[in-house]
Design an enzyme around this catalytic site. Structure first.
Site, mmCIF file in Angstrom:
data_model
loop_
_atom_site.group_PDB
_atom_site.id
_atom_site.type_symbol
_atom_site.label_atom_id
_atom_site.label_comp_id
_atom_site.label_asym_id
_atom_site.label_seq_id
_atom_site.Cartn_x
_atom_site.Cartn_y
_atom_site.Cartn_z
ATOM 1 N N CYS A 2 37.237 30.606 22.263
ATOM 2 C CA CYS A 2 38.575 30.434 21.720
ATOM 3 C C CYS A 2 39.699 31.250 22.409
ATOM 4 C CB CYS A 2 38.489 30.757 20.090
ATOM 5 S SG CYS A 2 37.207 29.689 19.319
ATOM 6 N N ARG A 27 39.186 28.646 29.076
ATOM 7 C CA ARG A 27 38.229 29.556 28.255
ATOM 8 C C ARG A 27 37.351 28.258 27.471
ATOM 9 N NH1 ARG A 27 39.237 34.725 27.085
ATOM 10 N NH2 ARG A 27 38.449 34.874 24.940
ATOM 11 N N TRP A 74 37.204 26.558 19.928
ATOM 12 C CA TRP A 74 35.855 25.967 20.601
ATOM 13 C C TRP A 74 35.069 25.855 19.316
ATOM 14 C CZ3 TRP A 74 30.811 27.354 21.101
ATOM 15 C CH2 TRP A 74 29.996 26.503 22.162
ATOM 16 N N ASN A 98 39.102 34.147 16.690
ATOM 17 C CA ASN A 98 38.027 34.008 17.865
ATOM 18 C C ASN A 98 36.587 34.798 17.397
ATOM 19 O OD1 ASN A 98 36.340 33.702 20.325
ATOM 20 N ND2 ASN A 98 37.473 34.834 21.383
ATOM 21 N N GLY A 99 35.539 34.094 17.376
ATOM 22 C CA GLY A 99 34.378 34.662 16.827
ATOM 23 C C GLY A 99 33.481 34.101 15.675
ATOM 24 N N GLU A 479 21.100 27.713 40.827
ATOM 25 C CA GLU A 479 22.536 27.569 40.663
ATOM 26 C C GLU A 479 22.982 26.371 40.896
ATOM 27 O OE1 GLU A 479 26.558 28.820 40.250
ATOM 28 O OE2 GLU A 479 24.769 29.139 39.424
ATOM 29 N N LYS A 483 25.259 24.103 38.266
ATOM 30 C CA LYS A 483 26.655 23.426 38.624
ATOM 31 C C LYS A 483 26.937 21.922 38.410
ATOM 32 C CE LYS A 483 28.977 27.039 39.297
ATOM 33 N NZ LYS A 483 28.233 27.497 38.410
ATOM 34 N N GLU A 486 26.719 21.091 34.833
ATOM 35 C CA GLU A 486 27.704 21.694 33.960
ATOM 36 C C GLU A 486 29.051 20.699 34.063
ATOM 37 O OE1 GLU A 486 28.056 26.560 34.108
ATOM 38 O OE2 GLU A 486 28.307 25.335 36.063
ATOM 39 N N HIS A 502 2.959 21.797 41.158
ATOM 40 C CA HIS A 502 2.416 22.013 39.953
ATOM 41 C C HIS A 502 3.193 21.353 39.238
ATOM 42 C CE1 HIS A 502 -0.011 25.274 41.592
ATOM 43 N NE2 HIS A 502 1.079 25.563 42.625
ATOM 44 N N LYS A 602 34.582 29.396 28.884
ATOM 45 C CA LYS A 602 34.567 30.319 30.168
ATOM 46 C C LYS A 602 33.815 31.678 29.827
ATOM 47 C CE LYS A 602 35.378 31.622 34.415
ATOM 48 N NZ LYS A 602 34.639 30.908 35.344
#
Length: 607
Positions: A2, A27, A74, A98-99, A479, A483, A486, A502, A602
């Site tokens: 947030c 964010r 968020w 925020n939190g 990575e 990406k 995401e 395997h 973010k």
């Protein structure tokens, strides 16, 4: 997560609040709102979805006032909708948060029992009602806020305004970041310096547990024990221009193209080009007696740790443990008596990483952090900070922060290896020279952009994609898969190439693209054998290698991307760039929100 902005100003607040919220979009959020003081009363506008919806609401129903707070939410408690959007308010108090308030259920039950009518499903709304009750019982806004803060369990950053008090705003933080900005007869609150960049260059960062009382010309700070506290005011070099797109379609593409520059800026902090040595004075431990390194991070930064594990163990000959921050302290791992812990975070505020740092501190470890925000909470609690010099990273999917983290870790690995006597001056010179070539090589990789766009056309309809690599290419495979997930929402997984047989090989068919990260290093032939196994089963192989490797694997591959040959030591830094570009182009073709992917934030400042 947030975003918060607050203005105790002299001019119309609503347009400035909206612009501030736009700077906080990176964010991540799913609703937004603002509240102002108008003739002593609280007025507010909220909207579900993007800021464009809030802007449309403000066009239809303008809001006056020079004092106000704004928020991008968020969702944690309660679905994303207008009722749950911030600010939350009564007729006396408005608040943005925020939190997470961990004991909100108990507090909510207490309020309901007293007859309070709570409109939302959020944890935040209990705060505004608790403060209101304290004011109704006779306390002034400061005393009321102080009383309620003591009752809250969890993490929070708060900005609060009060009806009838045009010269007052209160901010508070515990676990989540909050900055105070100083203007000319105005004061500001923001989640970070980026939110305040066009408004002021004078910033005060509140420390954990602080709360601050703002008036138009001053701020009074109190610590977690309500004792007056002094916090330094710093000049920030951020500006509104620093967070523009500079003509690029997306922030993510701009930040990918900034990598040659920011990698070079980062290297300049550590490399002496004349002597071809790494300069890193002030390490909080003696490399020669170091028994073990522990590397801890989340997400993309965790993959940087995995690549660095190879460097530290191969070059410095020191045991390394790598862990995800959200799991680390819950294992209660024993720590080496002469150990050091390295914590990596773009924001420097990642709550799990900060908690892991505090565990390691309690276990007697020397603490080193690698962050992009040198004044962040993680930086402030470290014995030494290595700055990545990436500059503001607005796109939610990390790009330049990742490659600069790798760059710092590579320099650190050389420094520790030299300090332990594990490499000689000639090897240090060779590796350092390889690093100095990275910015130029990175710029050359960007010339493959059109080729990567063509490859992306054939991947956009895939449901599943696999990424393979060995050695330091394995973390880049992880990575690359992250990406793609995401920003394109395509399911993707990264595997160590030797693990294919395997289990994952069962997934191979002619509908599954397989991205192979395979520079011609000591493990190339092993990787090539694994690629042949994929080809034999009809897999759609796309090879990222140098010219020799691409030629060796061209037969049977759907596509190859031939990069310049580089020292294997720096290959992970460089091979990260084409996998970023590939994911970007796939996402653009699919029409997803590249800079603000769904459900992502973010900076993760709650557990």
């Amino acid at each position: 997560m947030c975003g918060i902005i607050g203005i105790l100003g002299r001019h119309a607040a609503a347009p400035v609040l909206l612009e501030g919220l736009k700077r906080l979009e990176y964010r991540g959020y799913d609703s937004a709102g603002i509240a102002t003081l108008v003739n002593g009363s609280i007025d507010r506008r909220r909207a579900e979805g993007k800021l464009a919806n809030l802007a449309a609401r403000l066009d239809e129903q303008p809001i006056a006032g020079t004092v106000g707070i704004g928020h991008t939410r968020w969702a944690t408690h309660g679905v994303p909708n207008e009722v749950n959007a911030h600010p939350h308010a009564t007729d006396r108090v408005a608040i943005v948060h925020n939190g997470i308030i961990e004991n909100y259920k108990d507090l909510r039950a207490e309020l309901v029992a007293k007859g309070c009518d709570l409109a939302s499903d959020t944890d935040t709304e209990v705060i505004v009602h608790l403060i209101t009750q304290e004011i109704v019982d006779g306390k002034d806004p400061m005393a009321a806020t102080a009383a309620v803060l003591r009752r809250l369990d969890g993490a929070f950053a708060l900005a609060i305004i009060f009806s009838g008090h045009h010269d007052l705003m209160i901010g508070a933080r515990r676990g989540s970041p909050l900055a105070v900005g100083f203007g000319d007869g105005e004061m500001f609150l923001g989640s970070d310096a980026l939110a305040l960049a066009p408004l002021t260059d004078r910033i005060m960062y509140l420390e954990d547990g602080d709360w601050a009382v703002l008036s138009p010309n001053s701020v009074q700070v109190f610590d977690e024990d309500d004792a007056p506290a002094e916090r330094p005011v710093r000049l920030t070099e951020l500006s509104g221009a620093a967070i523009g797109k500079s003509g690029y379609r997306h922030f993510m593409l701009k930040e990918i193209y900034e990598q040659p520059q920011v990698i070079g800026d980062t290297l300049q902090s550590f490399i002496n080009p004349a002597s071809r040595t790494i300069t890193m004075p002030g390490l909080p431990f003696d490399p020669a007696t170091l028994e073990r390194l522990t590397l801890v991070a989340c997400g993309t930064s965790y993959y940087a740790c995995l690549a660095a594990k190879y460097w530290f163990e191969q070059l410095a000959r020191i045991p390394v443990e790598v862990d995800i921050a959200s799991e680390f302290r819950y294992r209660e791992p024993p720590m080496a008596q002469k150990g050091a812990a390295i914590f990596i975070s773009q924001s420097g505020e990642t709550v799990d990483t900060l908690a892991a740092l505090r565990y390691a501190r309690g276990a007697g470890q020397s603490i080193l952090s690698i962050v992009n925000q040198p004044e962040s909470a993680i930086a402030r609690e470290s014995d030494m900070v290595l700055h990545t010099n990436a500059g503001p990273e607005i796109g939610v999917a990390s790009t330049k922060a990742f490659t600069t983290q790798l760059t710092v870790l590579a320099c650190l690995a050389i420094a520790i290896a030299r300090g332990r006597g594990a490499i000689d001056a000639e090897t240090e010179g060779r590796l350092t020279t390889a690093l100095t070539e990275v910015p130029g090589r990175a710029a050359e990789i960007l010339n493959h952009d059109e080729r990567l766009r063509e490859i992306a056309q054939g991947m956009a309809e895939a449901r599943d994609v696999l990424y393979l690599g060995r050695g330091t290419s394995y973390p880049i495979a992880l990575e690359g898969a992250l990406k793609l997930k995401e920003i394109s929402y395509i399911h993707a997984e990264g595997y160590a190439a030797g693990e294919m047989k395997h289990g994952p090989i069962a997934l191979i068919d002619d509908q599954v693209p397989v991205i192979v990260i395979a520079p011609t290093d000591a493990l190339f032939e092993k990787t090539a054998s694994n690629v042949q196994e994929v080809m034999a089963r009809g897999g759609r192989v796309i090879v990222f290698s140098d010219e020799a490797g691409a030629a060796a694997l061209a037969d049977g591959a759907e596509a190859t991307v031939a990069l310049q040959s580089v020292d294997p030591f720096v290959a992970p830094i460089l091979y990260a760039i084409p996998v970023q570009l590939l994911a970007y182009h796939v996402a653009v073709i699919k029409g997803t929100d590249v800079d603000q992917p769904r459900n992502l934030a973010k900076s993760v400042t709650v557990e």
